[in-house]
Design a protein around this motif. Structure first.
Motif, PDB file in Angstrom:
ATOM      1  N   SER A 105      18.502  69.183 -46.681  1.00 20.85           N
ATOM      2  CA  SER A 105      18.283  69.636 -45.311  1.00 20.85           C
ATOM      3  C   SER A 105      19.453  70.510 -44.900  1.00 20.85           C
ATOM      4  CB  SER A 105      18.135  68.454 -44.345  1.00 20.85           C
ATOM      5  OG  SER A 105      19.312  67.686 -44.320  1.00 20.85           O
ATOM      6  N   GLY A 106      19.241  71.282 -43.833  1.00 22.49           N
ATOM      7  CA  GLY A 106      20.346  72.039 -43.262  1.00 22.49           C
ATOM      8  C   GLY A 106      20.308  73.531 -43.483  1.00 22.49           C
ATOM      9  N   GLY A 107      19.338  74.024 -44.226  1.00 19.18           N
ATOM     10  CA  GLY A 107      19.265  75.468 -44.411  1.00 19.18           C
ATOM     11  C   GLY A 107      18.812  76.165 -43.141  1.00 19.18           C
ATOM     12  N   GLY A 108      18.813  77.492 -43.191  1.00 20.39           N
ATOM     13  CA  GLY A 108      18.372  78.252 -42.032  1.00 20.39           C
ATOM     14  C   GLY A 108      18.864  79.670 -42.061  1.00 20.39           C
ATOM     15  N   LEU A 109      18.756  80.318 -40.905  1.00 19.51           N
ATOM     16  CA  LEU A 109      19.166  81.713 -40.749  1.00 19.51           C
ATOM     17  C   LEU A 109      20.463  81.751 -39.951  1.00 19.51           C
ATOM     18  CD1 LEU A 109      18.605  84.789 -40.838  1.00 19.51           C
ATOM     19  CD2 LEU A 109      17.257  84.487 -38.746  1.00 19.51           C
ATOM     20  N   VAL A 110      21.426  82.511 -40.449  1.00 20.65           N
ATOM     21  CA  VAL A 110      22.715  82.613 -39.787  1.00 20.65           C
ATOM     22  C   VAL A 110      23.238  84.036 -39.954  1.00 20.65           C
ATOM     23  CG1 VAL A 110      24.010  81.858 -41.820  1.00 20.65           C
ATOM     24  CG2 VAL A 110      24.976  81.498 -39.539  1.00 20.65           C
ATOM     25  N   GLN A 111      24.033  84.479 -39.002  1.00 20.03           N
ATOM     26  CA  GLN A 111      24.638  85.805 -39.110  1.00 20.03           C
ATOM     27  C   GLN A 111      25.844  85.758 -40.035  1.00 20.03           C
ATOM     28  OE1 GLN A 111      25.493  87.110 -35.071  1.00 20.03           O
ATOM     29  NE2 GLN A 111      23.574  88.262 -35.009  1.00 20.03           N
ATOM     30  N   ALA A 112      26.148  86.892 -40.617  1.00 16.15           N
ATOM     31  CA  ALA A 112      27.329  86.996 -41.474  1.00 16.15           C
ATOM     32  C   ALA A 112      28.568  86.526 -40.716  1.00 16.15           C
ATOM     33  CB  ALA A 112      27.509  88.434 -41.944  1.00 16.15           C
ATOM     34  N   GLY A 113      29.394  85.744 -41.414  1.00 16.71           N
ATOM     35  CA  GLY A 113      30.575  85.171 -40.795  1.00 16.71           C
ATOM     36  C   GLY A 113      30.354  83.791 -40.220  1.00 16.71           C
ATOM     37  N   GLY A 114      29.102  83.382 -40.144  1.00 18.58           N
ATOM     38  CA  GLY A 114      28.771  82.080 -39.585  1.00 18.58           C
ATOM     39  C   GLY A 114      28.890  80.954 -40.598  1.00 18.58           C
ATOM     40  N   SER A 115      28.482  79.766 -40.163  1.00 22.95           N
ATOM     41  CA  SER A 115      28.597  78.567 -40.991  1.00 22.95           C
ATOM     42  C   SER A 115      27.291  77.786 -40.999  1.00 22.95           C
ATOM     43  CB  SER A 115      29.706  77.653 -40.438  1.00 22.95           C
ATOM     44  OG  SER A 115      30.965  78.287 -40.466  1.00 22.95           O
ATOM     45  N   LEU A 116      27.078  77.072 -42.089  1.00 26.69           N
ATOM     46  CA  LEU A 116      25.978  76.125 -42.216  1.00 26.69           C
ATOM     47  C   LEU A 116      26.470  74.936 -43.019  1.00 26.69           C
ATOM     48  CD1 LEU A 116      22.825  78.283 -43.142  1.00 26.69           C
ATOM     49  CD2 LEU A 116      23.169  76.987 -41.028  1.00 26.69           C
ATOM     50  N   ARG A 117      25.832  73.800 -42.790  1.00 25.37           N
ATOM     51  CA  ARG A 117      26.145  72.609 -43.572  1.00 25.37           C
ATOM     52  C   ARG A 117      24.859  72.073 -44.184  1.00 25.37           C
ATOM     53  NH1 ARG A 117      27.641  66.512 -41.993  1.00 25.37           N
ATOM     54  NH2 ARG A 117      29.239  66.066 -43.567  1.00 25.37           N
ATOM     55  N   LEU A 118      24.839  72.011 -45.501  1.00 26.01           N
ATOM     56  CA  LEU A 118      23.700  71.465 -46.214  1.00 26.01           C
ATOM     57  C   LEU A 118      23.962  69.994 -46.528  1.00 26.01           C
ATOM     58  CD1 LEU A 118      22.925  74.316 -48.792  1.00 26.01           C
ATOM     59  CD2 LEU A 118      22.136  74.072 -46.429  1.00 26.01           C
ATOM     60  N   SER A 119      22.890  69.208 -46.482  1.00 26.40           N
ATOM     61  CA  SER A 119      22.967  67.799 -46.830  1.00 26.40           C
ATOM     62  C   SER A 119      21.910  67.483 -47.874  1.00 26.40           C
ATOM     63  CB  SER A 119      22.730  66.915 -45.606  1.00 26.40           C
ATOM     64  OG  SER A 119      23.690  67.155 -44.608  1.00 26.40           O
ATOM     65  N   CYS A 120      22.208  66.530 -48.728  1.00 20.82           N
ATOM     66  CA  CYS A 120      21.263  66.081 -49.741  1.00 20.82           C
ATOM     67  C   CYS A 120      21.418  64.578 -49.896  1.00 20.82           C
ATOM     68  CB  CYS A 120      21.516  66.779 -51.070  1.00 20.82           C
ATOM     69  SG  CYS A 120      20.534  66.129 -52.447  1.00 20.82           S
ATOM     70  N   THR A 121      20.296  63.876 -49.809  1.00 19.71           N
ATOM     71  CA  THR A 121      20.300  62.432 -49.977  1.00 19.71           C
ATOM     72  C   THR A 121      19.488  62.044 -51.193  1.00 19.71           C
ATOM     73  OG1 THR A 121      20.553  62.074 -47.606  1.00 19.71           O
ATOM     74  CG2 THR A 121      19.735  60.228 -48.909  1.00 19.71           C
ATOM     75  N   ALA A 122      20.067  61.220 -52.024  1.00 21.02           N
ATOM     76  CA  ALA A 122      19.405  60.730 -53.225  1.00 21.02           C
ATOM     77  C   ALA A 122      18.805  59.363 -52.959  1.00 21.02           C
ATOM     78  CB  ALA A 122      20.395  60.648 -54.381  1.00 21.02           C
ATOM     79  N   SER A 123      17.622  59.129 -53.522  1.00 21.96           N
ATOM     80  CA  SER A 123      16.981  57.832 -53.436  1.00 21.96           C
ATOM     81  C   SER A 123      16.367  57.497 -54.786  1.00 21.96           C
ATOM     82  CB  SER A 123      15.916  57.820 -52.330  1.00 21.96           C
ATOM     83  OG  SER A 123      14.896  58.763 -52.604  1.00 21.96           O
ATOM     84  N   GLY A 124      15.908  56.262 -54.911  1.00 21.41           N
ATOM     85  CA  GLY A 124      15.354  55.813 -56.183  1.00 21.41           C
ATOM     86  C   GLY A 124      16.427  55.088 -56.974  1.00 21.41           C
ATOM     87  N   THR A 125      16.492  55.368 -58.258  1.00 19.63           N
ATOM     88  CA  THR A 125      17.470  54.710 -59.129  1.00 19.63           C
ATOM     89  C   THR A 125      18.768  55.501 -59.069  1.00 19.63           C
ATOM     90  OG1 THR A 125      15.619  54.093 -60.544  1.00 19.63           O
ATOM     91  CG2 THR A 125      17.832  53.749 -61.424  1.00 19.63           C
ATOM     92  N   ILE A 126      19.577  55.206 -58.072  1.00 23.51           N
ATOM     93  CA  ILE A 126      20.744  56.051 -57.809  1.00 23.51           C
ATOM     94  C   ILE A 126      22.037  55.514 -58.412  1.00 23.51           C
ATOM     95  CG2 ILE A 126      19.743  56.984 -55.693  1.00 23.51           C
ATOM     96  CD1 ILE A 126      21.604  55.087 -54.143  1.00 23.51           C
ATOM     97  N   PHE A 127      21.995  54.274 -58.950  1.00 26.50           N
ATOM     98  CA  PHE A 127      23.245  53.787 -59.525  1.00 26.50           C
ATOM     99  C   PHE A 127      23.554  54.606 -60.771  1.00 26.50           C
ATOM    100  CE2 PHE A 127      21.792  51.536 -63.268  1.00 26.50           C
ATOM    101  CZ  PHE A 127      20.460  51.254 -62.994  1.00 26.50           C
ATOM    102  N   SER A 128      24.813  54.779 -61.019  1.00 26.64           N
ATOM    103  CA  SER A 128      25.288  55.532 -62.190  1.00 26.64           C
ATOM    104  C   SER A 128      24.983  57.029 -62.132  1.00 26.64           C
ATOM    105  CB  SER A 128      24.734  54.951 -63.494  1.00 26.64           C
ATOM    106  OG  SER A 128      25.204  53.652 -63.691  1.00 26.64           O
ATOM    107  N   ILE A 129      24.711  57.550 -60.936  1.00 21.82           N
ATOM    108  CA  ILE A 129      24.706  59.012 -60.801  1.00 21.82           C
ATOM    109  C   ILE A 129      26.137  59.476 -60.998  1.00 21.82           C
ATOM    110  CG2 ILE A 129      24.472  60.954 -59.221  1.00 21.82           C
ATOM    111  CD1 ILE A 129      22.077  59.603 -57.999  1.00 21.82           C
ATOM    112  N   ASN A 130      26.364  60.325 -61.975  1.00 19.61           N
ATOM    113  CA  ASN A 130      27.717  60.741 -62.327  1.00 19.61           C
ATOM    114  C   ASN A 130      28.167  61.963 -61.550  1.00 19.61           C
ATOM    115  OD1 ASN A 130      29.244  62.833 -64.380  1.00 19.61           O
ATOM    116  ND2 ASN A 130      30.107  60.765 -64.383  1.00 19.61           N
ATOM    117  N   THR A 131      27.240  62.883 -61.368  1.00 20.64           N
ATOM    118  CA  THR A 131      27.580  64.164 -60.769  1.00 20.64           C
ATOM    119  C   THR A 131      26.507  64.545 -59.759  1.00 20.64           C
ATOM    120  OG1 THR A 131      28.659  64.904 -62.801  1.00 20.64           O
ATOM    121  CG2 THR A 131      27.979  66.623 -61.244  1.00 20.64           C
TER     122      THR A 131
END
Length: 115
Positions: free
Chosen positions: A7-33
């Motif tokens: 989540s977090g994408g969108g349209l922004v003007q040059a010089g601006g900022s955005l913050r992307l987020s990603c949430t993992a679910s399911g078998t998440i133990f031992s995710i290394n990277t």
């Protein structure tokens, strides 16, 4: 299996900022990277930034000093803070996770930077 939702994408003007987020679910133990890749029209998917258990990070040269990757305290969330955005940052951004040698991808979120 690991499911990734961005989540977090969108349209922004040059010089601006955005913050992307990603949430993992399911078998998440031992995710290394976890990390972010992007694909611009007509180009191959390329690494933007990754973060490894323990906190080591790696960035594409083109985003160093502008983007910051971090993980949430629960370790199943990864963020990408993007500052000083440029039109060439326009792409679909994909969340990525690596677990026991298997790669997982999110569905992608569009980031568009207007000049």
């Amino acid at each position: 299996q690991v499911q990734l939702v961005e989540s977090g994408g969108g349209l922004v003007q040059a010089g601006g900022s955005l913050r992307l987020s990603c949430t993992a679910s399911g078998t998440i133990f031992s995710i290394n990277t976890m990390g972010w890749y992007r694909q611009a029209p007509g180009k191959q998917r390329a690494k933007v930034a990754v973060i490894i258990n323990g906190g080591s990070t790696n960035y594409a040269e083109s985003v160093k000093d502008r983007f910051t990757i971090s993980r949430g305290s629960a370790k199943n969330t990864v963020y990408l803070q993007m500052n000083s955005l440029k039109p060439e940052d326009t792409a679909v951004y994909y969340c990525y996770a690596l677990r026991y040698g298997s790669e997982y991808w999110g569905q992608g979120t569009q980031v568009t930077v207007s000049s």
